[in-house]
Every structure is written in C-alpha cells, then in structure tokens.
Write a protein that holds these residues in place. Structure first.
Motif, PDB file in Angstrom:
ATOM      1  N   MET A   1       0.843  -1.198   0.000  1.00 53.88           N
ATOM      2  CA  MET A   1       0.000   0.000   0.000  1.00 53.88           C
ATOM      3  C   MET A   1       0.878   1.249   0.000  1.00 53.88           C
ATOM      4  SD  MET A   1      -2.801   1.238   2.838  1.00 53.88           S
ATOM      5  CE  MET A   1      -3.698  -0.295   2.722  1.00 53.88           C
ATOM      6  N   ARG A   4       0.203   7.385  -0.439  1.00 55.26           N
ATOM      7  CA  ARG A   4      -0.942   8.177  -0.947  1.00 55.26           C
ATOM      8  C   ARG A   4      -2.271   7.533  -0.592  1.00 55.26           C
ATOM      9  NH1 ARG A   4      -0.921   9.479  -7.003  1.00 55.26           N
ATOM     10  NH2 ARG A   4      -2.643  10.792  -6.317  1.00 55.26           N
ATOM     11  N   THR A   5      -2.290   6.232  -0.426  1.00 57.36           N
ATOM     12  CA  THR A   5      -3.534   5.559  -0.037  1.00 57.36           C
ATOM     13  C   THR A   5      -3.568   5.232   1.452  1.00 57.36           C
ATOM     14  OG1 THR A   5      -2.542   3.447  -0.690  1.00 57.36           O
ATOM     15  CG2 THR A   5      -3.914   4.576  -2.314  1.00 57.36           C
ATOM     16  N   ARG A   9      -6.560   6.606   4.386  1.00 60.09           N
ATOM     17  CA  ARG A   9      -7.276   5.560   5.108  1.00 60.09           C
ATOM     18  C   ARG A   9      -7.091   5.732   6.612  1.00 60.09           C
ATOM     19  NH1 ARG A   9      -6.734  -0.387   2.779  1.00 60.09           N
ATOM     20  NH2 ARG A   9      -7.609   0.840   1.052  1.00 60.09           N
ATOM     21  N   PHE A 278      -9.023   4.088  -5.554  1.00 62.95           N
ATOM     22  CA  PHE A 278      -7.645   4.397  -5.926  1.00 62.95           C
ATOM     23  C   PHE A 278      -7.305   5.799  -5.428  1.00 62.95           C
ATOM     24  CE2 PHE A 278      -9.220   1.342  -8.998  1.00 62.95           C
ATOM     25  CZ  PHE A 278      -8.168   0.435  -9.113  1.00 62.95           C
ATOM     26  N   ALA A 279      -6.026   6.118  -5.430  1.00 60.76           N
ATOM     27  CA  ALA A 279      -5.593   7.455  -5.028  1.00 60.76           C
ATOM     28  C   ALA A 279      -6.099   8.498  -6.023  1.00 60.76           C
ATOM     29  CB  ALA A 279      -4.066   7.507  -4.944  1.00 60.76           C
ATOM     30  N   HIS A 282      -5.326   8.897 -10.006  1.00 60.58           N
ATOM     31  CA  HIS A 282      -4.605   7.642 -10.252  1.00 60.58           C
ATOM     32  C   HIS A 282      -4.383   7.418 -11.750  1.00 60.58           C
ATOM     33  CE1 HIS A 282      -3.317   3.511  -9.732  1.00 60.58           C
ATOM     34  NE2 HIS A 282      -4.214   3.111 -10.606  1.00 60.58           N
TER      35      HIS A 282
END
Length: 349
Positions: A1, A4-5, A9, A278-279, A282
């Motif tokens: 991961m 950016r993600t 989260r 997705f970021a 993306h």
C-alpha cells in the motif's frame, strides 16, 4: 500500500498511530506560518492580476466537491450574469512538455490533467494550466485577447494556499460530513491550514442535507449538494438505454479525493456496489479495471477522463452541484463590491 492511499485511510479511521506524526505537523505549521509572515510583511509580494481573481479551494486534503462547484459557478457567471470568465489551474497530473498551456476539449487528461479537461468539456470556458499561476493568467489573457474577447473574472481552481497569487475573493468548500477531523495539520491530520482559516473566507458547506436558507435549521445557509444524473456510456457508441439498473451488482471505480462519497451515492441509487478505490488522479492501467466477471463498471466523470481509450464497457455517473439560493445572492453582492458587476441601482438613477 502506497503512502498516498495509506494516509487517507488512516485519517478516515482516525488511526492511533497518527498521534506520533504530530511533531511533523508542528514543523509543517512553522514552515507555512513563516511563509505567510513573509507575505504579510511584504518581504514576498503576491502577483496582482489585472483581472480580479476568485479562488475556489479547500483547507483539507481530498475531495470536497470543488470541481462541480466551479463548473456551476462558471455556468452562473456566463449564462446568468453574462460575464467573461476564465479559469486557471495547476493541472495536477498533466504531463505536457510545456506549461502554461491552454486546455482544449480534445486534449488528453494525461497531458493537461483530468479536472481541467472535465471543466472545459462541460463549460467551454477558456482555461490555462500551469504550476506558476502568474504565468497561467498571462497565458490565459493572451489567449482570450487573440480570440477577440475579454475577461471580467478569473476563477482559480484550487490555489488557496498559493500565497504568490493575489485574489479578491475566496470560497472554501468544506465537506460537512467529514468536517475537520481532530483539527490536526498534515501529516497527522488532513488539514492543509488551521481551522481558523475558515473565518477569513466564504465557506460553502458540502452536505447531504436538503438545501435551506433558514439559519435556525442548525446548518450554514451557504450550502451545496451533488445531485447525480443519469448514467452515461464511456464509449459514445454504446446505447444509453443499456445502462445498468438498480439493484444490479456493479464494480464502482473511483480515483478521486473521497471515493467513499461516490460509493455511497451509488448505494443510495440502489446499486449493489463492489468498491475499487484508488488514489486521487490515479494513472490507470488496464490491470486496474480488469475483473474476473462481466459485471458493469461505473465510474466518476473525473475518472472517465483517465479511462478513455483504456476500456469501453463502462458507465459514468455525472453529478451537478446544486447551491442554496443564499450562495448566489452572496456571490452577486461580492461581485458588486469588487467592481466586477455594475451597480444597476446607480445606473437606473
């Protein structure tokens, strides 16, 4: 991961380990505060455009509905106030060899960025992209002059924290559902600026509540909502009547600032959603949207800009920003105050 993600989260779940990033947030606050001080003392000077600038931005990282709001403001200013409007943007994600540059409706999102391309395709507004906002404005003004037109107002898509850009008006979009979290600055929290910044500009609350002009309702009277439209095919050769219908199970693909809001919208419409988050911005690869079944794919209008040419069998859920009447009344008064609109009362006298 990727980071950016992982960070978004963690912010959404208020992960306990974020507390240990507070020293970095303090450093971020010190650096940005020092930058603001330099401009306040005129040690650094902001560029003042010959055409008034209105910034549409936010103090948070992630989607707040800024782009749909800007599109609606362009419509209002062009069609209802008959003003010459232009837009500038950083053009995040654009990989053109030369910036600044004018955005054309047939450009690629990979070249100019997904949000600028979406804005131009939906409004036809003259728009320039580039990290240097002064250069973008000069490029925009030269383009408009060459077309034999003129501008009354320039909207800046984001740029709230770009202190080198002078501005006459600021509108901050705040996601009312997300709020300001714990009020922590980056990277411990998702705030780009202190919550006090909300006291210095017009705040438009993006909420799921019915729009109201009643201040006693416990909500801001300056509100916006995103209203979904009918599903559109990504491939224009597809029959719109073949669009998936609730309660069908679908793959929901979103690489935007707040994918959860998109997934929630589909569920409110009655779809059985398989989430694929997705970021933001993306860069899609075919493997991202290749699934082992034949269920329909639904994505956002912004993501569609980056999925064009990659897949065909997909559907777009368009949204439109609806504003409370107080927003339009306020904007009208603000444009009078900065001289963009003529005072019709004086003209009548």
């Amino acid at each position: 991961m990727s980071l950016r993600t992982a960070l978004p989260r963690a912010w959404a779940n208020q992960a306990p380990w974020l507390f240990w990033l507070r020293p970095l947030s303090a450093l971020y606050a010190a650096v940005t505060g020092f930058q603001r001080l330099l401009y306040r003392l005129d040690i650094k000077k902001a560029y003042e455009s010959p055409v008034p600038v209105m910034v549409i931005g936010n103090i948070t990282v992630g989607g707040s509905g800024k782009t749909p709001l800007l599109i609606e403001l362009v419509r209002y200013l062009q069609q209802e106030q008959k003003l010459g409007v232009g837009v500038i943007s950083r053009g995040y994600g654009g990989e053109a060899s030369t910036f600044p540059r004018i955005v054309h409706a047939d450009d690629s999102a990979k070249v100019v960025g997904d949000e600028p391309l979406l804005i131009v395709q939906q409004t036809g507004v003259p728009m320039a992209v580039g990290a240097n906002r002064q250069a973008a404005i000069e490029c925009l003004l030269a383009h408009v002059a060459a077309e034999g037109s003129s501008l009354n107002l320039i909207l800046s898509d984001d740029g709230l924290q770009h202190l080198a850009l002078g501005r006459k008006l600021e509108w901050i979009v705040l996601d009312a559902n997300r709020g300001i979290g714990k009020g922590w600055l980056l990277p411990a929290g998702f705030l780009r600026e202190s919550p006090d910044r909300l006291n210095t500009a017009t705040v438009i609350e993006h909420s799921d509540f019915p729009l109201t002009d009643d201040p006693e309702a416990g909500q801001s009277i300056y509100q916006m909502r995103l209203i979904p439209g009918d599903l559109l095919p990504l491939d224009q050769s597809m029959d719109p009547r073949a669009a998936p219908q609730p309660p069908q199970r679908v793959h929901a693909v979103a690489g935007i600032g707040n994918p959860a809001r998109f997934f929630t919208s589909l569920r409110h419409l009655g779809f059985d959603v398989i989430e694929h988050a997705f970021a933001d911005h993306h860069p899609y690869q075919l493997s991202d949207v290749q699934f082992k079944d034949t269920l329909p794919i639904i994505t956002t209008a912004k993501d569609a800009q980056r999925l064009q040419g990659l897949i065909q069998q997909a559907w777009i859920l368009p949204v439109k920003a609806w504003l409370s009447p107080a927003c339009y009344s306020l904007l009208y008064r603000q444009l009078l105050e900065i001289g963009v609109l003529p005072d019709r009362r004086q003209i009548q006298r």
